[in-house]
Design a protein around this motif. Structure first.
Motif, PDB file in Angstrom:
ATOM      1  N   LEU A 227      22.290 -12.423  -1.885  1.00 26.41           N
ATOM      2  CA  LEU A 227      21.787 -12.497  -3.265  1.00 26.41           C
ATOM      3  C   LEU A 227      21.479 -11.075  -3.735  1.00 26.41           C
ATOM      4  O   LEU A 227      20.362 -10.599  -3.563  1.00 26.41           O
ATOM      5  N   PRO A 228      22.454 -10.405  -4.315  1.00 24.16           N
ATOM      6  CA  PRO A 228      22.240  -8.978  -4.625  1.00 24.16           C
ATOM      7  C   PRO A 228      21.320  -8.741  -5.821  1.00 24.16           C
ATOM      8  O   PRO A 228      20.811  -7.635  -5.977  1.00 24.16           O
ATOM      9  N   ASN A 229      21.119  -9.763  -6.647  1.00 24.68           N
ATOM     10  CA  ASN A 229      20.112  -9.669  -7.700  1.00 24.68           C
ATOM     11  C   ASN A 229      20.243  -8.358  -8.483  1.00 24.68           C
ATOM     12  O   ASN A 229      19.283  -7.588  -8.628  1.00 24.68           O
ATOM     13  N   LEU A 230      21.432  -8.124  -8.998  1.00 25.25           N
ATOM     14  CA  LEU A 230      21.778  -6.783  -9.485  1.00 25.25           C
ATOM     15  C   LEU A 230      20.947  -6.331 -10.676  1.00 25.25           C
ATOM     16  O   LEU A 230      20.537  -5.172 -10.739  1.00 25.25           O
ATOM     17  N   HIS A 231      20.693  -7.220 -11.606  1.00 30.48           N
ATOM     18  CA  HIS A 231      19.954  -6.758 -12.787  1.00 30.48           C
ATOM     19  C   HIS A 231      18.568  -6.259 -12.386  1.00 30.48           C
ATOM     20  O   HIS A 231      18.168  -5.152 -12.733  1.00 30.48           O
ATOM     21  N   GLU A 232      17.844  -7.105 -11.649  1.00 26.78           N
ATOM     22  CA  GLU A 232      16.481  -6.742 -11.229  1.00 26.78           C
ATOM     23  C   GLU A 232      16.470  -5.524 -10.321  1.00 26.78           C
ATOM     24  O   GLU A 232      15.629  -4.642 -10.467  1.00 26.78           O
ATOM     25  N   ASN A 233      17.380  -5.504  -9.376  1.00 23.84           N
ATOM     26  CA  ASN A 233      17.371  -4.403  -8.410  1.00 23.84           C
ATOM     27  C   ASN A 233      17.835  -3.095  -9.033  1.00 23.84           C
ATOM     28  O   ASN A 233      17.530  -2.026  -8.528  1.00 23.84           O
ATOM     29  N   GLY A 234      18.611  -3.189 -10.082  1.00 23.05           N
ATOM     30  CA  GLY A 234      18.806  -2.052 -10.961  1.00 23.05           C
ATOM     31  C   GLY A 234      19.821  -0.968 -10.648  1.00 23.05           C
ATOM     32  O   GLY A 234      19.746   0.101 -11.240  1.00 23.05           O
ATOM     33  N   PRO A 235      20.801  -1.203  -9.743  1.00 26.51           N
ATOM     34  CA  PRO A 235      21.798  -0.144  -9.574  1.00 26.51           C
ATOM     35  C   PRO A 235      22.572   0.068 -10.872  1.00 26.51           C
ATOM     36  O   PRO A 235      22.542  -0.786 -11.758  1.00 26.51           O
ATOM     37  N   ASP A 236      23.249   1.213 -10.963  1.00 22.44           N
ATOM     38  CA  ASP A 236      23.979   1.535 -12.197  1.00 22.44           C
ATOM     39  C   ASP A 236      25.249   0.708 -12.317  1.00 22.44           C
ATOM     40  O   ASP A 236      25.607   0.271 -13.402  1.00 22.44           O
ATOM     41  N   PHE A 237      25.938   0.534 -11.189  1.00 19.11           N
ATOM     42  CA  PHE A 237      27.159  -0.266 -11.243  1.00 19.11           C
ATOM     43  C   PHE A 237      27.396  -0.945  -9.899  1.00 19.11           C
ATOM     44  O   PHE A 237      26.801  -0.567  -8.883  1.00 19.11           O
ATOM     45  N   ALA A 238      28.279  -1.927  -9.904  1.00 18.49           N
ATOM     46  CA  ALA A 238      28.733  -2.544  -8.652  1.00 18.49           C
ATOM     47  C   ALA A 238      30.148  -3.069  -8.869  1.00 18.49           C
ATOM     48  O   ALA A 238      30.555  -3.340 -10.006  1.00 18.49           O
ATOM     49  N   VAL A 239      30.876  -3.163  -7.775  1.00 14.85           N
ATOM     50  CA  VAL A 239      32.232  -3.728  -7.815  1.00 14.85           C
ATOM     51  C   VAL A 239      32.373  -4.710  -6.653  1.00 14.85           C
ATOM     52  O   VAL A 239      31.660  -4.601  -5.660  1.00 14.85           O
ATOM     53  N   TRP A 240      33.265  -5.664  -6.778  1.00 17.39           N
ATOM     54  CA  TRP A 240      33.520  -6.599  -5.678  1.00 17.39           C
ATOM     55  C   TRP A 240      34.875  -7.249  -5.877  1.00 17.39           C
ATOM     56  O   TRP A 240      35.535  -7.037  -6.907  1.00 17.39           O
ATOM     57  N   CYS A 241      35.298  -8.017  -4.872  1.00 12.56           N
ATOM     58  CA  CYS A 241      36.560  -8.740  -4.996  1.00 12.56           C
ATOM     59  C   CYS A 241      36.245 -10.237  -4.990  1.00 12.56           C
ATOM     60  O   CYS A 241      35.128 -10.638  -4.691  1.00 12.56           O
ATOM     61  N   SER A 242      37.231 -11.045  -5.288  1.00 13.50           N
ATOM     62  CA  SER A 242      36.961 -12.484  -5.402  1.00 13.50           C
ATOM     63  C   SER A 242      37.684 -13.299  -4.339  1.00 13.50           C
ATOM     64  O   SER A 242      37.630 -14.512  -4.352  1.00 13.50           O
ATOM     65  N   TYR A 243      38.362 -12.611  -3.420  1.00 13.99           N
ATOM     66  CA  TYR A 243      39.183 -13.368  -2.457  1.00 13.99           C
ATOM     67  C   TYR A 243      38.511 -13.558  -1.102  1.00 13.99           C
ATOM     68  O   TYR A 243      39.047 -14.249  -0.250  1.00 13.99           O
ATOM     69  N   LYS A 244      37.341 -12.926  -0.892  1.00 15.18           N
ATOM     70  CA  LYS A 244      36.646 -13.099   0.387  1.00 15.18           C
ATOM     71  C   LYS A 244      35.734 -14.319   0.271  1.00 15.18           C
ATOM     72  O   LYS A 244      36.230 -15.432   0.229  1.00 15.18           O
ATOM     73  N   TYR A 245      34.420 -14.113   0.186  1.00 15.29           N
ATOM     74  CA  TYR A 245      33.526 -15.279   0.099  1.00 15.29           C
ATOM     75  C   TYR A 245      33.758 -16.086  -1.172  1.00 15.29           C
ATOM     76  O   TYR A 245      33.322 -17.225  -1.263  1.00 15.29           O
ATOM     77  N   LEU A 246      34.424 -15.495  -2.156  1.00 21.74           N
ATOM     78  CA  LEU A 246      34.572 -16.195  -3.436  1.00 21.74           C
ATOM     79  C   LEU A 246      35.838 -17.039  -3.552  1.00 21.74           C
ATOM     80  O   LEU A 246      36.128 -17.605  -4.616  1.00 21.74           O
ATOM     81  N   ASN A 247      36.639 -17.109  -2.484  1.00 26.01           N
ATOM     82  CA  ASN A 247      37.677 -18.154  -2.358  1.00 26.01           C
ATOM     83  C   ASN A 247      38.654 -18.251  -3.537  1.00 26.01           C
ATOM     84  O   ASN A 247      39.072 -19.349  -3.899  1.00 26.01           O
ATOM     85  N   SER A 248      39.019 -17.104  -4.108  1.00 26.58           N
ATOM     86  CA  SER A 248      39.860 -17.161  -5.306  1.00 26.58           C
ATOM     87  C   SER A 248      41.317 -16.778  -5.066  1.00 26.58           C
ATOM     88  O   SER A 248      42.072 -16.598  -6.015  1.00 26.58           O
ATOM     89  N   GLY A 249      41.704 -16.665  -3.802  1.00 29.36           N
ATOM     90  CA  GLY A 249      43.109 -16.470  -3.490  1.00 29.36           C
ATOM     91  C   GLY A 249      43.464 -15.029  -3.216  1.00 29.36           C
ATOM     92  O   GLY A 249      42.881 -14.108  -3.786  1.00 29.36           O
ATOM     93  N   PRO A 250      44.481 -14.825  -2.349  1.00 25.21           N
ATOM     94  CA  PRO A 250      44.854 -13.480  -1.877  1.00 25.21           C
ATOM     95  C   PRO A 250      45.089 -12.518  -3.035  1.00 25.21           C
ATOM     96  O   PRO A 250      45.856 -12.810  -3.947  1.00 25.21           O
ATOM     97  N   GLY A 251      44.421 -11.383  -2.978  1.00 20.06           N
ATOM     98  CA  GLY A 251      44.621 -10.340  -3.972  1.00 20.06           C
ATOM     99  C   GLY A 251      44.099 -10.665  -5.357  1.00 20.06           C
ATOM    100  O   GLY A 251      44.399  -9.956  -6.320  1.00 20.06           O
TER     101      GLY A 251
END
Ligand SMILES: *Cc1c(COP(=O)(O)O)cnc(C)c1O
Length: 420
Positions: A227-251
């Motif tokens: 639970l990265p809670n990005l807004h509250e934790n306040g980093p400037d930016f973040a990036v991620w992919c959708s094919y690992k834990y997010l099960n959205s298909g290769p690439g």
């Protein structure tokens, strides 16, 4: 509280409020048609059964409507990315205006660095964790070179202490106390792909900001896991992919978070494209670039709808399950795996992932003394899909959406067989 019996594992599954989600996924099978024990969702998540239907809907609308599908499809393609935003924002703990889905992860990391790494003679260093994912390291090094600096001087590695596997916050603090005024950017992968270590996003962000640095995170192994809670934790930016834990298909496409404090910042460099332009006038074509506020303003191209359909299918499952519930189960499930590995009382194996659930996601990285890749081959033959990292680490990630306590139990039984 855990017990080392199959009955106990089955009992946990029977009581699991998320157990029905397992049936919504396809499991790869062996030659005899038996489902494999799939513990590789940290690398490529399984296919939800509903994904094909979501993609088929877009294929049908394309066949039926051609170009009119941009506005007339059941889910019109022009605003299609907007259908993903709220669910994705829920997963990473952000406001919808802070999130957009586009491009691949590494491309997005470059776009973020175009905006958030603007080095000067005095402040040009980037800190990454020493075992950062190779693509992140290449991206960061090439950005440093692109600006005319030398990675040998400008790239700082946050390393574990000698003889240890995990990075300690105090060592990052020491680097910042020593040379914080020369650091332009702290860019950390969490959860770390190799060790499974999760870092304290809030603490690192505050540390970086205290010294005047920008702070970004790569959540390739974090999104849909912790639970990265990005807004509250306040980093400037973040990036991620959708094919690992997010099960959205290769690439499949990546996600981007830009904190709302930067939503309308005109001083940021950015590489622009028409999809980042004001939606009302985008098709007038002859206007000056009029950037959208928030994360959407970083979009370049009209996106691949078929990939986005797969993401939409997956996000609908996350929405139904709830990220808090998934995290709660993940802590129990991974805790059970750790318990069973401890029960083996085998000196050859050591879990290098932190024992504290707050400092890890679903993955455990198991170091096997003097093992080689043959061990992994044997495990595969025994019906386990896991992941091998040189020189001696097996990574396994029981995921809360589709793995069971019984999976975990059988995995450890097979690991024992293979080791003996
Ligand atoms: C999986 C992963 C990547 C992959 O990058 P792509 O651009 O999606 O190929 C990058 N960084 C990290 C930390 C990863 O775990």
């Amino acid at each position: 509280m855990y017990q080392n019996t199959l009955e106990y594992a089955q009992q946990c599954d029977a009581q699991d409020p998320l157990k029905h989600f397992r049936a919504q996924f396809y499991f790869p099978k062996d030659d005899q048609g038996n489902p494999l024990i799939y513990l590789c969702g940290n690398s490529l998540g399984l296919q939800p059964k509903k994904t094909s239907q979501f993609i088929q809907e877009e294929l049908d609308d394309w066949a039926k409507l051609g170009v009119e599908g941009h506005t007339e499809a059941k889910h019109p393609w022009l605003p299609y990315h907007e259908f993903l935003t709220q669910s994705m924002a829920n997963i990473v703990g952000a406001k919808p205006s802070e999130v957009v889905i586009m491009n691949g992860l590494t491309a997005n990391l470059h776009l973020m660095m175009v905006s958030f790494y603007q080095p000067t003679a005095k402040r040009n260093k980037i800190i990454i964790e020493s075992d950062a994912f190779p693509s992140d390291k290449y991206a960061v090094e090439s950005q440093i070179k692109f600006h005319g600096y030398d990675p040998k001087e400008s790239l700082i590695l946050w390393k574990p202490k000698k003889g240890e596997e995990l990075c300690r916050y105090e060592d990052l603090e020491a680097i910042m106390n020593e040379q914080g005024d020369e650091v332009a950017l702290i860019m950390i992968g969490t959860t770390n792909y190799y060790s499974g270590q999760s870092f304290d996003i809030k603490k690192i962000t505050q540390l970086g900001h205290h010294h005047g640095a920008i702070v970004g995170f790569d959540l390739a192994h974090g999104a849909g896991n912790i639970l990265p809670n990005l807004h509250e934790n306040g980093p400037d930016f973040a990036v991620w992919c959708s094919y690992k834990y997010l099960n959205s298909g290769p690439g499949s496409l990546g996600g981007v978070f830009v904190h709302e404090r930067h939503a309308n910042n005109p001083n940021l460099n950015r590489f622009a494209g028409w999809w980042g332009h004001n939606k009302q006038t985008r098709f007038n074509m002859r206007h000056e670039f009029d950037v959208l506020p928030g994360a959407e303003g970083w979009q370049l191209s009209n996106p691949p709808i078929l990939s986005m359909a797969a993401i939409r299918a997956s996000l609908s499952i996350f929405e139904e399950a709830g990220m808090d519930n998934l995290r709660e189960k993940a802590i129990k499930l991974t805790g059970y795996l750790e318990f069973l590995l401890d029960e083996m009382k085998d000196d050859r194996i050591q879990v290098i992932t932190p024992r504290n659930p707050e400092e890890r996601g679903s993955q455990l990285s198991i170091q096997v003394k003097s093992a080689n890749k043959e061990l992994h081959t044997k495990l595969t033959k025994a019906g386990v899909v896991s992941d091998w990292r040189e020189p001696d680490v097996i990574r396994v990630a029981p995921t809360a959406l589709y793995n069971s306590f019984e999976d975990v139990f059988h995995f450890v039984e097979r690991l024992k067989q293979v080791l003996n």
